[in-house]
Scaffold this motif. Structure first.
Motif, PDB file in Angstrom:
ATOM      1  N   SER A  91       0.815  -1.217   0.000  1.00 36.95           N
ATOM      2  CA  SER A  91       0.000   0.000   0.000  1.00 36.95           C
ATOM      3  C   SER A  91       0.848   1.266   0.000  1.00 36.95           C
ATOM      4  O   SER A  91       0.548   2.227  -0.720  1.00 36.95           O
ATOM      5  N   ASP A  92       1.891   1.295   0.811  1.00 43.22           N
ATOM      6  CA  ASP A  92       2.715   2.498   0.934  1.00 43.22           C
ATOM      7  C   ASP A  92       3.692   2.682  -0.216  1.00 43.22           C
ATOM      8  O   ASP A  92       4.361   3.706  -0.296  1.00 43.22           O
ATOM      9  N   LEU A  93       3.773   1.713  -1.110  1.00 45.98           N
ATOM     10  CA  LEU A  93       4.701   1.810  -2.244  1.00 45.98           C
ATOM     11  C   LEU A  93       4.092   2.500  -3.454  1.00 45.98           C
ATOM     12  O   LEU A  93       4.805   2.833  -4.400  1.00 45.98           O
ATOM     13  N   ARG A  94       2.787   2.690  -3.446  1.00 47.29           N
ATOM     14  CA  ARG A  94       2.088   3.149  -4.642  1.00 47.29           C
ATOM     15  C   ARG A  94       1.367   4.471  -4.421  1.00 47.29           C
ATOM     16  O   ARG A  94       0.929   4.783  -3.321  1.00 47.29           O
ATOM     17  N   ALA A  95       1.223   5.213  -5.506  1.00 50.01           N
ATOM     18  CA  ALA A  95       0.378   6.407  -5.556  1.00 50.01           C
ATOM     19  C   ALA A  95      -0.652   6.158  -6.648  1.00 50.01           C
ATOM     20  O   ALA A  95      -0.338   5.563  -7.686  1.00 50.01           O
ATOM     21  N   VAL A  96      -1.884   6.593  -6.401  1.00 44.99           N
ATOM     22  CA  VAL A  96      -2.986   6.297  -7.309  1.00 44.99           C
ATOM     23  C   VAL A  96      -3.685   7.595  -7.704  1.00 44.99           C
ATOM     24  O   VAL A  96      -3.906   8.473  -6.865  1.00 44.99           O
ATOM     25  N   GLY A 142     -13.201   7.122 -17.179  1.00 46.61           N
ATOM     26  CA  GLY A 142     -11.786   7.353 -17.460  1.00 46.61           C
ATOM     27  C   GLY A 142     -10.891   6.205 -17.046  1.00 46.61           C
ATOM     28  O   GLY A 142     -11.171   5.041 -17.341  1.00 46.61           O
ATOM     29  N   PHE A 143      -9.814   6.554 -16.336  1.00 47.07           N
ATOM     30  CA  PHE A 143      -8.796   5.577 -15.948  1.00 47.07           C
ATOM     31  C   PHE A 143      -8.383   5.763 -14.501  1.00 47.07           C
ATOM     32  O   PHE A 143      -8.391   6.870 -13.983  1.00 47.07           O
ATOM     33  N   ARG A 144      -7.981   4.675 -13.881  1.00 49.97           N
ATOM     34  CA  ARG A 144      -7.270   4.717 -12.597  1.00 49.97           C
ATOM     35  C   ARG A 144      -5.823   4.379 -12.938  1.00 49.97           C
ATOM     36  O   ARG A 144      -5.540   3.376 -13.584  1.00 49.97           O
ATOM     37  N   VAL A 145      -4.919   5.232 -12.491  1.00 45.39           N
ATOM     38  CA  VAL A 145      -3.490   5.112 -12.797  1.00 45.39           C
ATOM     39  C   VAL A 145      -2.727   4.931 -11.491  1.00 45.39           C
ATOM     40  O   VAL A 145      -2.990   5.635 -10.522  1.00 45.39           O
ATOM     41  N   PHE A 146      -1.784   3.989 -11.472  1.00 42.22           N
ATOM     42  CA  PHE A 146      -0.940   3.844 -10.288  1.00 42.22           C
ATOM     43  C   PHE A 146       0.523   3.825 -10.690  1.00 42.22           C
ATOM     44  O   PHE A 146       0.885   3.405 -11.782  1.00 42.22           O
ATOM     45  N   GLY A 147       1.334   4.340  -9.785  1.00 40.93           N
ATOM     46  CA  GLY A 147       2.782   4.364  -9.987  1.00 40.93           C
ATOM     47  C   GLY A 147       3.457   4.267  -8.634  1.00 40.93           C
ATOM     48  O   GLY A 147       2.802   4.168  -7.595  1.00 40.93           O
ATOM     49  N   PHE A 148       4.768   4.329  -8.658  1.00 48.75           N
ATOM     50  CA  PHE A 148       5.506   4.257  -7.400  1.00 48.75           C
ATOM     51  C   PHE A 148       5.362   5.562  -6.631  1.00 48.75           C
ATOM     52  O   PHE A 148       5.360   6.650  -7.208  1.00 48.75           O
ATOM     53  N   ARG A 149       5.238   5.455  -5.314  1.00 51.53           N
ATOM     54  CA  ARG A 149       5.107   6.629  -4.453  1.00 51.53           C
ATOM     55  C   ARG A 149       6.301   7.560  -4.618  1.00 51.53           C
ATOM     56  O   ARG A 149       6.161   8.777  -4.552  1.00 51.53           O
ATOM     57  N   SER A 150       7.475   7.003  -4.889  1.00 52.92           N
ATOM     58  CA  SER A 150       8.675   7.833  -5.043  1.00 52.92           C
ATOM     59  C   SER A 150       8.582   8.763  -6.248  1.00 52.92           C
ATOM     60  O   SER A 150       9.308   9.756  -6.311  1.00 52.92           O
ATOM     61  N   THR A 151       7.711   8.456  -7.197  1.00 51.92           N
ATOM     62  CA  THR A 151       7.537   9.323  -8.369  1.00 51.92           C
ATOM     63  C   THR A 151       6.143   9.962  -8.408  1.00 51.92           C
ATOM     64  O   THR A 151       5.711  10.456  -9.445  1.00 51.92           O
ATOM     65  N   ALA A 152       5.448   9.969  -7.269  1.00 52.22           N
ATOM     66  CA  ALA A 152       4.061  10.454  -7.223  1.00 52.22           C
ATOM     67  C   ALA A 152       3.933  11.903  -7.682  1.00 52.22           C
ATOM     68  O   ALA A 152       3.017  12.230  -8.446  1.00 52.22           O
ATOM     69  N   ASP A 153       4.823  12.774  -7.229  1.00 54.46           N
ATOM     70  CA  ASP A 153       4.726  14.188  -7.636  1.00 54.46           C
ATOM     71  C   ASP A 153       4.922  14.339  -9.142  1.00 54.46           C
ATOM     72  O   ASP A 153       4.192  15.082  -9.797  1.00 54.46           O
ATOM     73  N   TYR A 154       5.888  13.621  -9.677  1.00 54.83           N
ATOM     74  CA  TYR A 154       6.141  13.657 -11.123  1.00 54.83           C
ATOM     75  C   TYR A 154       4.949  13.101 -11.898  1.00 54.83           C
ATOM     76  O   TYR A 154       4.481  13.697 -12.864  1.00 54.83           O
ATOM     77  N   LEU A 155       4.421  11.962 -11.450  1.00 58.90           N
ATOM     78  CA  LEU A 155       3.278  11.350 -12.126  1.00 58.90           C
ATOM     79  C   LEU A 155       2.078  12.292 -12.103  1.00 58.90           C
ATOM     80  O   LEU A 155       1.414  12.474 -13.122  1.00 58.90           O
TER      81      LEU A 155
END
Length: 172
Positions: A91-96, A142-155
């Motif tokens: 859970s803490d590894l991802r940003a959605v 639309g879409f639900r998008v997930f990425g790594f929390r470390s790149t959340a601001d960039y995403l």
């Protein structure tokens, strides 16, 4: 300024459990414990509040309300006792983020090389959004998008920028 192609919103309150196992052997036990049908390759199943997505030949990702994730993790661990398997809270590894709007496909297409026209309604894609690893599936509008929390601001930034009409972002 023209209206955005889509609205980009961070989604909080989700738990995520990575499940690694021999899906041919343990798939039924996983499906029973998760309370969802086992997804086919590159697909995702849902009951409206939980999603079970195919991530690789031996990996699934269970996404669910955060308050339910401990109970679900325990159920999965019990169901897979005796199997060569891993059940991990990620859970803490991802940003959605949700990308919702009439042109959400255009926003995702600006960032990812995935063929959205060929993506079925229950499809799950692991790809990239510009230069960061991301995954996405279709949700209402639309879409639900997930990425790594470390790149959340960039995403978040690239999703918002891609939602600006006329922006020239391109994945290639």
């Amino acid at each position: 300024m023209a209206e955005a192609l889509a609205t980009v919103t961070r989604v909080d309150g989700l738990g995520m459990i990575s499940i690694r196992a021999d899906l041919a052997r343990a798939g039924e036990a996983i499906a029973d414990a998760a309370g969802l049908a086992l997804p086919d390759m590159t697909r995702i199943t849902t009951d409206g509040s939980r999603w079970l997505g195919w991530m690789s030949p031996d990996e699934l990702l269970l996404i669910l309300p955060a308050q339910d994730h401990r109970e679900a993790q325990t159920a999965l661990e019990q169901a897979l006792a005796g199997e060569h398997a891993l059940v991990a809270d990620v859970s803490d590894l991802r940003a959605v983020f949700d990308v919702i709007g009439p042109h959400a496909d255009d926003v995702i297409a600006k960032l990812s090389p995935a063929d959205l026209a060929a993506m079925p309604a229950d499809g799950l894609r692991r790809s990239r959004a510009a230069q960061t690893a991301a995954g996405f599936w279709r949700v209402e509008g639309g879409f639900r998008v997930f990425g790594f929390r470390s790149t959340a601001d960039y995403l978040h930034l690239i999703l918002r920028n891609a939602a600006i009409p006329g922006s020239q972002l391109a994945p290639r």
